[in-house]
Design a protein around this motif. Structure first.
Motif, PDB file in Angstrom:
ATOM      1  N   THR A 123       1.168  -1.114   0.359  1.00  0.00           N
ATOM      2  CA  THR A 123       0.161  -0.058  -0.488  1.00  0.00           C
ATOM      3  C   THR A 123       0.727   1.184   0.297  1.00  0.00           C
ATOM      4  N   ARG A 460     -18.320   0.436   2.685  1.00  0.00           N
ATOM      5  CA  ARG A 460     -17.822  -0.210   4.438  1.00  0.00           C
ATOM      6  C   ARG A 460     -18.276  -1.790   3.647  1.00  0.00           C
ATOM      7  N   LYS A 463     -16.891  -2.888   0.687  1.00  0.00           N
ATOM      8  CA  LYS A 463     -15.777  -4.239   1.189  1.00  0.00           C
ATOM      9  C   LYS A 463     -16.110  -5.413   1.891  1.00  0.00           C
ATOM     10  N   ASP A 464     -16.515  -5.433   2.781  1.00  0.00           N
ATOM     11  CA  ASP A 464     -16.522  -6.295   3.230  1.00  0.00           C
ATOM     12  C   ASP A 464     -17.473  -7.320   3.064  1.00  0.00           C
ATOM     13  N   ALA A 468     -12.962  -7.189   0.075  1.00  0.00           N
ATOM     14  CA  ALA A 468     -12.315  -7.916   0.412  1.00  0.00           C
ATOM     15  C   ALA A 468     -11.427  -8.775   0.344  1.00  0.00           C
ATOM     16  N   GLY A 469     -12.797 -10.125  -0.405  1.00  0.00           N
ATOM     17  CA  GLY A 469     -12.118 -11.123  -0.547  1.00  0.00           C
ATOM     18  C   GLY A 469     -11.342 -11.153  -2.178  1.00  0.00           C
ATOM     19  N   TRP A 470     -11.868 -10.192  -3.067  1.00  0.00           N
ATOM     20  CA  TRP A 470     -11.181  -9.678  -4.401  1.00  0.00           C
ATOM     21  C   TRP A 470      -9.799  -9.183  -4.367  1.00  0.00           C
ATOM     22  N   MET A 471      -9.533  -8.804  -3.066  1.00  0.00           N
ATOM     23  CA  MET A 471      -8.130  -8.107  -2.840  1.00  0.00           C
ATOM     24  C   MET A 471      -7.016  -9.706  -2.798  1.00  0.00           C
ATOM     25  N   SER A 472      -7.752 -10.760  -2.429  1.00  0.00           N
ATOM     26  CA  SER A 472      -6.483 -11.392  -2.481  1.00  0.00           C
ATOM     27  C   SER A 472      -6.078 -12.510  -2.913  1.00  0.00           C
ATOM     28  N   TRP A 481      -6.586  -1.189  -4.899  1.00  0.00           N
ATOM     29  CA  TRP A 481      -7.554  -1.663  -3.414  1.00  0.00           C
ATOM     30  C   TRP A 481      -7.582   0.065  -3.074  1.00  0.00           C
ATOM     31  N   SER A 482      -6.717   0.351  -2.049  1.00  0.00           N
ATOM     32  CA  SER A 482      -5.615   1.853  -0.943  1.00  0.00           C
ATOM     33  C   SER A 482      -7.178   2.490  -1.566  1.00  0.00           C
ATOM     34  N   ASP A 485     -10.249   2.429   0.376  1.00  0.00           N
ATOM     35  CA  ASP A 485     -10.158   3.016   1.512  1.00  0.00           C
ATOM     36  C   ASP A 485     -10.358   4.541   2.029  1.00  0.00           C
TER      37      ASP A 485
END
Length: 596
Positions: A123, A460, A463-464, A468-472, A481-482, A485
């Motif tokens: 990041t 929010r 993201k949850d 959040a899963g796609w980022m991995s 992805w920042s 945020d």
């Protein structure tokens, strides 16, 4: 894949332009030097479609590398009109995504590469922390790490081959700083965005078989906006195209090279164009603007070019508007006088671009617009939705769909799915992955329609539930992805901007009847019926630093040129009376034949 009928129609459109036809029909290395408004995108997309249909036999394909994700999305939309879509045969993306998905991910574990086994992309906060640690270890106390890193970062981007003597021979301390910074990241299993093309270059240089593997899959490489892509891309081109026999088709304009701070340089494209084994094709015809605006653009550049208008009867209007007073006085004049005049001339509000040097000028324009009740969309660092962030613009499209867009399919859901696939998987998902992504997306967005949540709460939950899963996913590493945020922070109820309704957030999209405010750099690649060049004052353009060295002055000229060449029908220069830029005077004297 490509439809013969669609290709024939595209070729017929180019029949009256011999330079475009020459480039499209080329079977060897070709560099297209394309000035503003010269039809370079049409030339590039037609060449891609023709190559896929006539030159490259399945399962082989082509790769197209461009400057940023937004350029890639534009190319995808234009190629779709020719029935060409991203697939296992067609890669369209940035140099970073090409390096990651086509070189690092498939081959890093096969060779000795500077890549941690389970890496992720750092990041911006992690990069900044690594700079601080490396500075302390290499340089010590005192000084400004951020300022010193700007020099180290330029060295890192421009001196790609570290086996050459100049890497350590020219400022060894900066080389140590860069190498220590990278060690700090690697200790945390991190790489950053600049690492991607650098690591790919080293892997290809040290392992010739990787070049051969890429050449087998992509026998032709297309590069858009070559002048913006820098030394790492140039090294990749030299290795793949002039050593591994991949055919090159590059498009660019040295006069629009304005990202020297990011490692780009017009010399790279110029050197490529004069090679004996490359066909260089200049596009002379300008389809965008008339003779007056073309004349103004050459005055802005300070050099002559052999461009000609496609329609010599079209002239366009170039207007000079001195204003007595400060930035706010100039901004008030724009809103109270110029905007109504342009609207009276049948120019739609969202076809007017107010261009300026920096975000401070944008603040003055935005405040004046708010006072006048004129809706705006900003395209600078103060923008809530960053135009060059595909993630932010995709989230905005999802908000549009939830906030009543689903009723009229505006945007269509299949486009949201395609955008998500591009962000997460590129063109490399399995059927199961694609179905799971689509199911998760429709489930979340459909549920969102029934909830009258604020945008902050919606972001929010988004993201949850999904992001959040796609980022991995490893192939999602090139997505910043920042940005999500940042959107969450800026819409926090306690933030200066505060929270807003989802409908308000969705209404911030471009093309929705809002005046466009943009820095000169962010305006690159765009065009408007009317361009207002705001605060063209002495000391602003050129600024202080651009007067220090000839090369900086030339880049400043190119920035001014980019702004001027965005206009189709009207170009208006606004400046403080008696304090105009010397470049405005040059432009005025050439266009009017009078002294300003």
């Amino acid at each position: 894949m490509t439809d013969r009928r669609l290709l024939d129609l595209a070729l017929a459109d180019l029949a009256d332009n011999p330079e475009q036809m020459l480039a499209v029909q080329s079977l060897g290395h070709c560099v297209v030097l394309a000035g503003p408004g010269s039809g370079k995108t049409k030339t590039l997309t037609t060449a891609i479609a023709r190559t896929l249909l006539e030159d490259v036999i399945e399962p082989r394909g082509i790769a197209c590398i461009t400057y940023n994700n937004e350029c890639a999305l534009e190319l995808e939309s234009k190629l779709a009109l020719l029935d060409v879509h991203p697939s296992h045969r067609v890669f369209i993306g940035t140099v970073h995504s090409f390096a990651l998905s086509q070189v690092i991910v498939p081959y890093a574990r096969c060779v000795h590469a500077d890549v941690p086994p389970e890496f992720r992309i750092a990041t911006s906060a992690e990069c900044q922390a690594a700079v601080q640690v490396a500075y302390q270890r290499v340089i010590g106390e005192g000084g400004d790490p951020k300022s010193q890193w700007s020099f180290a970062e330029f060295k890192r981007r421009s001196q790609v081959d570290r086996t050459r003597p100049e890497w350590r021979g020219r400022n060894e301390e900066l080389a140590d700083f860069v190498e220590e910074y990278e060690r700090v990241l690697r200790a945390q299993s991190l790489i950053d965005f600049d690492d991607m093309p650098l690591i790919a270059c080293r892997m290809i240089s040290e392992n010739g078989w990787i070049s051969e593997a890429l050449a087998a899959r992509f026998p032709v490489l297309f590069v858009d906006e070559y002048q913006d892509l820098g030394y790492a891309l140039h090294e990749l081109v030299l290795k793949l195209c002039f050593e591994a026999n991949v055919r090159l088709f590059a498009v660019g304009d040295p006069d629009q090279s304005i990202y020297n701070f990011a490692g780009a340089h017009p010399k790279l494209l110029k050197d490529l164009a004069i090679r004996e084994d490359v066909l260089s094709v200049p596009l002379r015809l300008n389809y965008r603007c008339g003779t007056s605006i073309m004349n103004a653009s050459l005055a802005a550049l300070g050099e002559e070019r052999s461009y000609e208008p496609w329609d010599s009867a079209k002239t366009g209007s170039v207007l000079f508007k001195p204003v007595q007073g400060s930035l706010r006085a100039q901004a008030d004049f724009v809103m109270s006088s110029l905007i109504p005049e342009l609207c009276d001339a049948d120019v739609h509000l969202d076809e007017i671009g107010v261009l300026y040097r920096n975000a401070e000028h944008g603040d003055a324009v935005a405040a004046a617009a708010a006072a006048a009740g004129i809706p705006v969309v900003r395209s600078d660092k103060k923008a809530l939705i960053h135009r060059n962030s595909p993630l932010a613009r995709w989230i905005e499209s999802c908000a549009c769909w939830v906030a009543d867009g689903w009723k009229t399919a505006n945007p269509p859901f299949h486009r949201l799915v395609a955008g998500a696939m591009s962000l997460v998987y590129g063109a490399g998902s399995t059927d199961a992955e694609a179905k799971a992504l689509e199911h998760g997306l429709i489930e979340f967005l459909a549920a969102s329609r029934e909830q009258a949540s604020s945008v902050n709460a919606w972001l929010r939950a988004f993201k949850d539930a999904l992001l959040a899963g796609w980022m991995s996913v490893p192939t999602a590493a090139t997505t910043d992805w920042s940005v999500l945020d940042e959107l969450i922070d800026r819409t926090d109820p306690e933030s200066p901007e505060g929270d807003m309704s989802l409908a308000h957030f969705a209404g911030r999209t471009e093309g929705s009847g809002r005046l466009v405010l943009s820095t000169l750099h962010s305006a690159k690649g765009r065009e408007f019926d009317a361009v207002i060049m705001f605060a063209m004052n002495s000391g602003v353009i050129p600024n202080y630093w651009e007067t220090k060295k000839p090369e900086q002055m030339r880049e400043g000229r190119r920035v001014f040129y980019v702004g001027v060449t965005r206009a189709r029908k009207f170009l208006v220069l606004v400046f403080e009376k008696g304090k105009h830029s010397p470049w405005v005077k040059e432009l005025h004297d050439r266009v009017t034949g009078k002294q300003v």
